[in-house]
Every structure is written in structure tokens, then in C-alpha cells.
Scaffold this active site. Structure first.
Site, PDB file in Angstrom:
ATOM      1  N   GLU A  26      13.143  39.686 -46.649  1.00 19.81           N
ATOM      2  CA  GLU A  26      12.844  40.397 -47.511  1.00 19.81           C
ATOM      3  C   GLU A  26      13.262  42.000 -47.140  1.00 19.81           C
ATOM      4  O   GLU A  26      13.147  42.479 -46.133  1.00 19.81           O
ATOM      5  CB  GLU A  26      11.436  40.200 -47.848  1.00 19.81           C
ATOM      6  CG  GLU A  26      10.231  40.810 -46.924  1.00 19.81           C
ATOM      7  CD  GLU A  26       9.185  41.037 -47.706  1.00 19.81           C
ATOM      8  OE1 GLU A  26       9.177  41.855 -48.537  1.00 19.81           O
ATOM      9  OE2 GLU A  26       7.984  40.683 -47.235  1.00 19.81           O
ATOM     10  N   LYS A 160      -3.339  38.999 -45.141  1.00 20.25           N
ATOM     11  CA  LYS A 160      -4.085  39.928 -44.646  1.00 20.25           C
ATOM     12  C   LYS A 160      -5.338  40.035 -45.674  1.00 20.25           C
ATOM     13  O   LYS A 160      -5.406  39.588 -46.741  1.00 20.25           O
ATOM     14  CB  LYS A 160      -3.737  41.480 -44.869  1.00 20.25           C
ATOM     15  CG  LYS A 160      -2.570  41.978 -44.024  1.00 20.25           C
ATOM     16  CD  LYS A 160      -2.377  43.412 -44.111  1.00 20.25           C
ATOM     17  CE  LYS A 160      -1.525  43.909 -43.195  1.00 20.25           C
ATOM     18  NZ  LYS A 160      -0.102  43.671 -43.851  1.00 20.25           N
TER      19      LYS A 160
HETATM   20  N1  PSU Z   1       1.691  41.727 -47.416  1.00 19.87           N
HETATM   21  C1  PSU Z   1       1.858  42.430 -46.091  1.00 19.87           C
HETATM   22  N2  PSU Z   1       2.786  43.178 -46.084  1.00 19.87           N
HETATM   23  C2  PSU Z   1       4.179  43.221 -46.980  1.00 19.87           C
HETATM   24  C3  PSU Z   1       3.547  42.698 -47.976  1.00 19.87           C
HETATM   25  C4  PSU Z   1       2.480  42.085 -48.430  1.00 19.87           C
HETATM   26  O1  PSU Z   1       1.025  42.154 -45.119  1.00 19.87           O
HETATM   27  O2  PSU Z   1       4.978  44.057 -46.707  1.00 19.87           O
HETATM   28  C5  PSU Z   1       4.659  43.000 -49.311  1.00 19.87           C
HETATM   29  C6  PSU Z   1       5.484  41.844 -49.553  1.00 19.87           C
HETATM   30  O3  PSU Z   1       6.694  42.191 -49.967  1.00 19.87           O
HETATM   31  C7  PSU Z   1       5.030  41.177 -50.758  1.00 19.87           C
HETATM   32  C8  PSU Z   1       4.316  42.286 -51.591  1.00 19.87           C
HETATM   33  O4  PSU Z   1       5.629  40.257 -51.374  1.00 19.87           O
HETATM   34  O5  PSU Z   1       4.045  43.082 -50.553  1.00 19.87           O
HETATM   35  C9  PSU Z   1       3.162  41.851 -52.626  1.00 19.87           C
HETATM   36  O6  PSU Z   1       3.035  42.905 -53.256  1.00 19.87           O
HETATM   37  P1  PSU Z   1       2.143  42.844 -54.637  1.00 19.87           P
HETATM   38  O7  PSU Z   1       0.813  42.687 -53.994  1.00 19.87           O
HETATM   39  O8  PSU Z   1       2.080  44.140 -55.288  1.00 19.87           O
HETATM   40  O9  PSU Z   1       2.816  41.720 -55.335  1.00 19.87           O
END
Ligand code: PSU
Ligand code: MN
Length: 304
Positions: A26, A160
Site C-alpha cells: 500500500e 494498533k
Molecule cells: N494503521 C497503521 N498504519 C497505517 C494505517 C493504519 O498502523 O499506515 C493506514 C492504512 O493505510 C490504513 C489506514 O488503511 O491508515 C486507515 O485509515 P482510516 O482509519 O482513516 O480508514
């Protein structure tokens, strides 16, 4: 097999045609998950690890409105340093594509583009999930819905504890998404091997993951799988230590009124600052580990 709107590198296209192992990666983690320049170094290193383990890396992003499957060094540099790269989840794809903008794809958007390309294995760091306090904010990552929809196995180090891990696992169960933990009876919490939540299912080899993927899709069960690989012991940050930092970052997000898609990048950035970079070192270590595991899964799946 591939979709006409995707621009694929020749290396990836050839591997897919031949049925050789390919691993999707990603780009939100590059543009919005880590600071420059270590984000770019991480992105390059992860591609090298995937190659060294016998698979072809395909980092996914939208550049000038073009969904791209496989990127070169300059593309990674742009994603890591350009100020106008949008964070692109599923709902953002039509906007960045039609406006010809740059977009770094989240787990959800990367899964969808990987599935359109015919890639079945995807490596990241951490998944999105149900945010703490979601019963009031309704803040659940679109990653969860996409895991129920796209036929891709996603390798991560768990989620996390900026999220509510228990509720995230509940939601994944409701959505019919298998959650397996590689080599452990406990679901990991990204920086730590423990979370207090048992592994919904345990696997002990990439071959066992590949066999589950085949069984799932042969049964006609649409959607992906979560493969959690705990951070190596040597790189772990004790859960209690990181918990304080996470609580403080969450409190700051609240005070500042951070909302919506900005919340996750804000928290990730603050955690790096509050730990003087220790969390970043752990983050990079677990992505490396995931890349090795993901490549091995891709090889095992290609061999079936
Ligand atoms: N959690 C992490 N590192 C990240 C992300 C999430 O520990 O880089 C990123 C990933 O790309 C995930 C996104 O898909 O954040 C989720 O964002 P949201 O909660 O806005 O959907
Ligand atoms: Mn959200």
C-alpha cells in the site's frame, strides 16, 4: 484478467500472466504513515525484501489520476515527499481518478485495486478498524468493509491500540473475515506481540495460510483474510509503555478536534514524535517481517 483502467508495470503483468507470486503493497503508509525520508527508504527496502524472497512487489497508488500497479523509484519518492498526495480510501477513488490527482491508497483502496489486478496477497503494517469511542462517532475504517468484499489476504502486525482491538475483531467476525495469527495464540497489537485478545485462529506456516485462501475462494466465500504476524520479539515495544503514548496522542486528537480521515495520520505522527522515533523503528521492523511472511504466502499460494 486485468482491468483496463489499471496501469501495470511489465514486471507485474508478466508475473501475473505466468502465475508467479506477486505481493501488493500500500501507499498510505508511505505518504501518511511515516515521516520523510524514512518512509521512502522503507518503501524501497520492502520491495527488495519481497524480491529477495522470490516474489514480485507491486506497490499500488494513484498518480495523476491513473491507478498504478507497480511503481518505480521516482514514484516512491513522489509519494513520500510531495505535499499534495491525498489519502485515498474506497470513497475517494472516483475523485482522484476523475480529477487526475495523486493519491496514496489505504488498505481498503489497495485491496480493491489489487483484486482488480488479480493479486491475491497484500502486505502492510497495520490495518484500520473500529476506533475507540466508535459507539458515539461511528468511526470505523472502510478497511473492514473492504476485507469482506475483495478476495485478498492481507498480512499485517495486527491493529494498533489507537483502535478498539476487541470491537475490531468482533466486526471482522460479523463480516465473515477469517483472522489468523501466524505462530501465536494471541492477536498482536502492532508494536507488541500481545493485546489481551486470543487469536481467533492460529496458523504455523505460509502453506497453511495458502491452503485457507484456496479453501475460502473455492467455497465461493467472497472477501479477504486477515493474516496477523506478530512483531519479532527483539523489535517489540512493551504494551504498557506504548499504551501511555497512545492515550496521550488520543487525548490530543480530541482536544484539537481532529476528525474523519485525518485521525489515523495524526495519531501515527504524534506517536512517532512522542517516542522520539522509537515507534518508527519498530514500525519499520514489523513491515520488514510482514514482507518476508507475505512473500512466502504468495509463493505457497502460487504453488497450489
Ligand atoms: N494503521 C497503521 N498504519 C497505517 C494505517 C493504519 O498502523 O499506515 C493506514 C492504512 O493505510 C490504513 C489506514 O488503511 O491508515 C486507515 O485509515 P482510516 O482509519 O482513516 O480508514
Ligand atoms: Mn475513519
Amino acid at each position: 484478467m486485468s482491468h483496463p483502467m489499471l496501469q501495470m508495470t511489465e514486471e507485474v503483468a508478466t508475473a501475473l500472466t505466468e502465475g508467479a507470486p506477486v505481493v501488493a503493497l500500500e501507499s498510505t503508509i508511505i505518504s501518511h504513515g511515516m515521516p520523510y525520508p524514512r518512509n521512502v527508504a522503507m518503501a524501497r527496502e520492502v520491495e527488495e525484501i519481497v524480491r529477495a524472497e522470490g516474489a514480485v512487489p507491486a506497490t499500488i497508488a494513484v498518480l495523476d489520476g491513473q491507478p498504478r500497479i507497480g511503481l518505480d523509484d521516482d514514484d516512491l519518492e513522489l509519494l513520500g515527499s510531495h505535499p499534495d498526495v491525498l489519502k485515498v480510501s474506497i470513497r475517494d477513488l472516483p475523485y482522484v481518478v476523475s480529477r487526475e490527482l495523486h493519491g496514496a491508497t489505504t488498505v481498503a483502496a489497495t485491496m480493491r485495486l489489487a483484486a482488480l489486478a488479480g493479486i491475491r496477497v497484500f502486505v502492510t503494517g497495520g490495518l484500520g478498524g473500529v476506533h475507540r469511542g466508535a459507539s458515539a462517532t461511528f468511526d470505523e475504517s472502510a478497511d473492514l468493509i473492504e476485507l469482506a468484499a475483495s478476495d485478498v489476504a492481507v498480512v499485517s502486525a495486527g491493529v494498533k491500540s489507537i483502535l478498539d482491538i476487541g470491537l475490531t475483531l468482533e466486526r471482522l467476525e460479523t463480516l465473515g473475515v477469517p483472522v489468523v495469527v501466524h505462530g501465536s495464540d494471541e492477536y498482536p497489537s502492532f508494536y507488541s506481540r500481545s493485546s489481551g485478545h486470543p487469536a481467533p485462529m492460529r496458523v504455523d506456516s505460509p502453506a497453511q495460510v495458502a491452503a485457507m485462501m484456496r479453501a475460502k475462494w473455492e467455497l465461493g466465500l467472497a472477501g479477504g483474510m486477515v493474516v496477523a504476524d506478530p512483531i519479532p520479539e527483539a523489535d517489540e515495544i512493551p504494551a504498557a509503555e506504548i499504551a501511555e503514548v497512545i492515550d496521550r496522542a488520543l487525548a490530543e486528537a480530541n482536544e484539537r478536534g481532529v476528525r474523519g480521515k485525518e485521525i489515523t495520520p495524526f495519531l501515527l505522527g504524534r506517536i512517532v514524535e512522542l517516542t522520539d522515533g522509537a515507534s518508527l523503528t519498530a514500525n519499520i521492523a514489523l513491515v520488514r517481517n510482514n514482507a518476508r511472511t507475505g512473500a512466502a504466502i504468495a509463493r505457497a499460494y502460487a504453488g497450489l
